[in-house]
Design a protein around this motif. Structure first.
Motif, PDB file in Angstrom:
ATOM      1  N   ALA A 169      -4.401  -2.817   2.063  1.00 39.56           N
ATOM      2  CA  ALA A 169      -5.376  -3.861   1.754  1.00 39.56           C
ATOM      3  C   ALA A 169      -6.461  -3.357   0.806  1.00 39.56           C
ATOM      4  CB  ALA A 169      -6.013  -4.382   3.042  1.00 39.56           C
ATOM      5  N   LYS A 170      -6.669  -2.043   0.787  1.00 40.92           N
ATOM      6  CA  LYS A 170      -7.717  -1.449  -0.057  1.00 40.92           C
ATOM      7  C   LYS A 170      -7.161  -0.938  -1.385  1.00 40.92           C
ATOM      8  CE  LYS A 170      -9.441   0.423   4.303  1.00 40.92           C
ATOM      9  NZ  LYS A 170      -9.637   1.687   5.068  1.00 40.92           N
ATOM     10  N   MET A 171      -5.865  -1.083  -1.585  1.00 38.24           N
ATOM     11  CA  MET A 171      -5.209  -0.449  -2.737  1.00 38.24           C
ATOM     12  C   MET A 171      -4.816  -1.495  -3.780  1.00 38.24           C
ATOM     13  SD  MET A 171      -1.712   1.803  -2.627  1.00 38.24           S
ATOM     14  CE  MET A 171      -2.313   2.627  -1.139  1.00 38.24           C
ATOM     15  N   ASP A 172      -5.397  -1.411  -4.976  1.00 37.75           N
ATOM     16  CA  ASP A 172      -5.022  -2.317  -6.056  1.00 37.75           C
ATOM     17  C   ASP A 172      -3.528  -2.212  -6.337  1.00 37.75           C
ATOM     18  OD1 ASP A 172      -7.607  -3.082  -6.277  1.00 37.75           O
ATOM     19  OD2 ASP A 172      -7.905  -2.407  -8.337  1.00 37.75           O
ATOM     20  N   GLY A 173      -2.885  -3.360  -6.510  1.00 42.07           N
ATOM     21  CA  GLY A 173      -1.469  -3.382  -6.835  1.00 42.07           C
ATOM     22  C   GLY A 173      -0.560  -3.377  -5.627  1.00 42.07           C
ATOM     23  N   SER A 174      -1.128  -3.334  -4.409  1.00 41.60           N
ATOM     24  CA  SER A 174      -0.270  -3.325  -3.222  1.00 41.60           C
ATOM     25  C   SER A 174       0.276  -4.726  -2.964  1.00 41.60           C
ATOM     26  CB  SER A 174      -1.051  -2.843  -1.999  1.00 41.60           C
ATOM     27  OG  SER A 174      -1.783  -3.908  -1.413  1.00 41.60           O
ATOM     28  N   LEU A 175       1.241  -4.797  -2.060  1.00 37.97           N
ATOM     29  CA  LEU A 175       1.842  -6.083  -1.716  1.00 37.97           C
ATOM     30  C   LEU A 175       1.127  -6.773  -0.561  1.00 37.97           C
ATOM     31  CD1 LEU A 175       5.608  -5.105  -2.033  1.00 37.97           C
ATOM     32  CD2 LEU A 175       4.271  -6.535  -3.580  1.00 37.97           C
ATOM     33  N   ASN A 176       0.057  -6.169  -0.059  1.00 39.26           N
ATOM     34  CA  ASN A 176      -0.737  -6.807   0.994  1.00 39.26           C
ATOM     35  C   ASN A 176      -1.701  -7.777   0.330  1.00 39.26           C
ATOM     36  OD1 ASN A 176      -2.294  -7.560   3.173  1.00 39.26           O
ATOM     37  ND2 ASN A 176      -2.725  -5.478   3.862  1.00 39.26           N
ATOM     38  N   LEU A 177      -1.168  -8.875  -0.185  1.00 40.38           N
ATOM     39  CA  LEU A 177      -1.941  -9.804  -1.004  1.00 40.38           C
ATOM     40  C   LEU A 177      -2.987 -10.558  -0.190  1.00 40.38           C
ATOM     41  CD1 LEU A 177       0.894 -11.258  -3.255  1.00 40.38           C
ATOM     42  CD2 LEU A 177      -0.654  -9.363  -3.725  1.00 40.38           C
ATOM     43  N   LYS A 221      -2.813  -7.883  -9.120  1.00 43.62           N
ATOM     44  CA  LYS A 221      -2.977  -6.488  -8.716  1.00 43.62           C
ATOM     45  C   LYS A 221      -4.389  -6.182  -8.224  1.00 43.62           C
ATOM     46  CE  LYS A 221       0.628  -4.620 -11.745  1.00 43.62           C
ATOM     47  NZ  LYS A 221       0.925  -3.774 -12.932  1.00 43.62           N
ATOM     48  N   SER A 222      -5.383  -6.921  -8.740  1.00 44.86           N
ATOM     49  CA  SER A 222      -6.765  -6.686  -8.320  1.00 44.86           C
ATOM     50  C   SER A 222      -7.226  -7.707  -7.278  1.00 44.86           C
ATOM     51  CB  SER A 222      -7.696  -6.726  -9.541  1.00 44.86           C
ATOM     52  OG  SER A 222      -7.630  -7.985 -10.184  1.00 44.86           O
ATOM     53  N   PHE A 223      -6.290  -8.524  -6.771  1.00 43.57           N
ATOM     54  CA  PHE A 223      -6.574  -9.529  -5.726  1.00 43.57           C
ATOM     55  C   PHE A 223      -7.635 -10.520  -6.181  1.00 43.57           C
ATOM     56  CE2 PHE A 223      -5.667  -5.417  -3.487  1.00 43.57           C
ATOM     57  CZ  PHE A 223      -4.349  -5.707  -3.176  1.00 43.57           C
ATOM     58  N   ASP A 224      -7.608 -10.880  -7.456  1.00 41.69           N
ATOM     59  CA  ASP A 224      -8.586 -11.804  -8.012  1.00 41.69           C
ATOM     60  C   ASP A 224      -8.048 -13.231  -7.943  1.00 41.69           C
ATOM     61  OD1 ASP A 224     -10.663 -13.015  -9.337  1.00 41.69           O
ATOM     62  OD2 ASP A 224     -10.115 -12.268 -11.323  1.00 41.69           O
ATOM     63  N   PHE A 225      -7.978 -13.777  -6.731  1.00 44.96           N
ATOM     64  CA  PHE A 225      -7.478 -15.134  -6.522  1.00 44.96           C
ATOM     65  C   PHE A 225      -7.863 -15.591  -5.118  1.00 44.96           C
ATOM     66  CE2 PHE A 225      -4.188 -12.119  -5.305  1.00 44.96           C
ATOM     67  CZ  PHE A 225      -3.852 -12.552  -4.037  1.00 44.96           C
ATOM     68  N   ASP A 226      -7.746 -16.874  -4.869  1.00 51.82           N
ATOM     69  CA  ASP A 226      -7.935 -17.423  -3.526  1.00 51.82           C
ATOM     70  C   ASP A 226      -6.584 -17.617  -2.837  1.00 51.82           C
ATOM     71  OD1 ASP A 226     -10.778 -17.699  -3.688  1.00 51.82           O
ATOM     72  OD2 ASP A 226     -10.470 -19.413  -5.021  1.00 51.82           O
ATOM     73  N   ILE A 227      -5.644 -18.190  -3.581  1.00 49.62           N
ATOM     74  CA  ILE A 227      -4.299 -18.452  -3.056  1.00 49.62           C
ATOM     75  C   ILE A 227      -3.287 -18.088  -4.134  1.00 49.62           C
ATOM     76  CG2 ILE A 227      -2.678 -20.227  -2.253  1.00 49.62           C
ATOM     77  CD1 ILE A 227      -5.031 -21.836  -1.257  1.00 49.62           C
ATOM     78  N   ASN A 253      17.055  -6.134   7.005  1.00 54.87           N
ATOM     79  CA  ASN A 253      17.628  -6.327   8.331  1.00 54.87           C
ATOM     80  C   ASN A 253      17.112  -5.285   9.318  1.00 54.87           C
ATOM     81  OD1 ASN A 253      19.299  -7.662  10.170  1.00 54.87           O
ATOM     82  ND2 ASN A 253      20.971  -6.210   9.855  1.00 54.87           N
ATOM     83  N   THR A 254      16.729  -4.127   8.794  1.00 50.73           N
ATOM     84  CA  THR A 254      16.084  -3.099   9.606  1.00 50.73           C
ATOM     85  C   THR A 254      14.764  -2.752   8.923  1.00 50.73           C
ATOM     86  OG1 THR A 254      18.228  -2.216  10.310  1.00 50.73           O
ATOM     87  CG2 THR A 254      16.305  -0.810  10.643  1.00 50.73           C
ATOM     88  N   PRO A 255      13.695  -3.510   9.199  1.00 49.76           N
ATOM     89  CA  PRO A 255      12.409  -3.254   8.549  1.00 49.76           C
ATOM     90  C   PRO A 255      11.878  -1.876   8.883  1.00 49.76           C
ATOM     91  CG  PRO A 255      12.154  -4.787  10.375  1.00 49.76           C
ATOM     92  CD  PRO A 255      13.614  -4.611  10.172  1.00 49.76           C
ATOM     93  N   SER A 256      11.152  -1.281   7.934  1.00 50.69           N
ATOM     94  CA  SER A 256      10.657   0.078   8.145  1.00 50.69           C
ATOM     95  C   SER A 256       9.344   0.290   7.400  1.00 50.69           C
ATOM     96  CB  SER A 256      11.717   1.086   7.689  1.00 50.69           C
ATOM     97  OG  SER A 256      11.352   2.413   8.018  1.00 50.69           O
ATOM     98  N   VAL A 257       9.235   1.387   6.664  1.00 49.69           N
ATOM     99  CA  VAL A 257       7.968   1.805   6.070  1.00 49.69           C
ATOM    100  C   VAL A 257       7.398   0.790   5.075  1.00 49.69           C
ATOM    101  CG1 VAL A 257       8.363   4.256   6.406  1.00 49.69           C
ATOM    102  CG2 VAL A 257       9.220   3.150   4.345  1.00 49.69           C
ATOM    103  N   GLU A 258       8.239  -0.097   4.520  1.00 52.70           N
ATOM    104  CA  GLU A 258       7.719  -1.073   3.569  1.00 52.70           C
ATOM    105  C   GLU A 258       6.706  -2.016   4.221  1.00 52.70           C
ATOM    106  OE1 GLU A 258      11.139  -3.008   5.592  1.00 52.70           O
ATOM    107  OE2 GLU A 258      10.780  -1.037   4.692  1.00 52.70           O
ATOM    108  N   LEU A 259       6.756  -2.137   5.559  1.00 57.40           N
ATOM    109  CA  LEU A 259       5.809  -3.000   6.260  1.00 57.40           C
ATOM    110  C   LEU A 259       4.370  -2.519   6.065  1.00 57.40           C
ATOM    111  CD1 LEU A 259       7.671  -3.660   9.638  1.00 57.40           C
ATOM    112  CD2 LEU A 259       7.596  -5.105   7.600  1.00 57.40           C
TER     113      LEU A 259
END
Length: 249
Positions: A149-157, A119-125, A134-140
């Protein structure tokens, strides 16, 4: 099957050179764009599967040399003499099979440490499974957006923060028809793959199912769904055959 695309196993996967529509979209973004994204869609290196990858290791070594990480006394160091260290964050043993070829001594964290550091992006890999709709939307936005990318806990790892990606994500979300969505998704796929944010693993395009042969189902199944319960039905004649066979035994 080896994964190559962020939209693998769908017609939104970018392939080969950009189509005229994709190229027009990419060139008109008004945001900085990697030249690689305008060429053939990036494909990860391929070997013969034997495990003998000396040529690929030599290529990787040259790239590291160019980046300032050279070998001294058997160790790869930077200009300060600091040794390169790479930490892979993982707590699920099944992924050891995928990580083991590149890691000789993996010390795993426990699940609490894993989630806290993820959640805090404390890793290299780290290893993450993304399943695109099948219909991508706001989750992207949460997967690839600069705000995420600036938000702790986001899925933009990977910490992706690219204006071109942000614009293309919004184009996917705002698409007015399937054609517009597909073109925008393929363009997004190209830009993400050109960014080299991930080491793609694999995917499986089928499901193995064990069941009593007392059900019938449509000849044509849903393309991206197993259809169980939704389209299967109880077949009395098949069930009778099972009863007869059981009695015979």
């Amino acid at each position: 099957t080896r994964t190559q695309s962020y939209f693998e196993n769908s017609n939104m996967k970018a392939e080969g050179e950009p189509s005229p529509e994709e190229k027009a979209l990419l060139e008109g973004l008004g945001a900085p764009l990697s030249p690689e994204a305008l060429g053939p869609a990036y494909l990860p290196p391929k070997t013969d599967g034997s495990g003998n990858i000396r040529d690929k290791l030599q290529e990787a070594g040259k790239l590291l040399d160019q980046a300032g990480w050279t070998i001294k006394n058997g160790k790869r160091v930077n200009y300060k003499g600091e040794q390169m260290k790479l930490e892979t964050l993982n707590f699920e043993p099944p992924f050891d099979r995928d990580n083991a070829p590149s890691i000789t001594n993996l010390a795993q964290v426990d699940d609490t440490q894993y989630w806290s550091r993820l959640k805090s992006f404390d890793f290299d890999i780290t290893t993450q499974r993304y399943v695109m709709r099948n219909t991508p939307s706001v989750e992207l936005r949460s997967y690839f957006g600069s705000d995420a990318a600036k938000m702790d806990g986001s899925l933009n790892l990977a910490g992706i923060s690219d204006p071109a990606v942000d614009v293309l994500v919004e184009r996917v979300i705002a698409a007015k028809n399937r054609e517009e969505l597909t073109t925008a998704a393929r363009a997004l796929d190209r830009v993400l793959r050109a960014g080299h944010y991930w080491v793609p693993h694999w995917y499986k395009a089928s499901n193995n199912i064990a069941y009593w042969d007392k059900f019938s189902r449509p000849e044509t199944k849903p393309r991206f769904d197993r259809g169980i319960l939704d389209t299967w039905w109880y077949d009395a004649s098949k069930a009778a055959k099972l009863t007869t066979a059981a009695a015979a035994k």
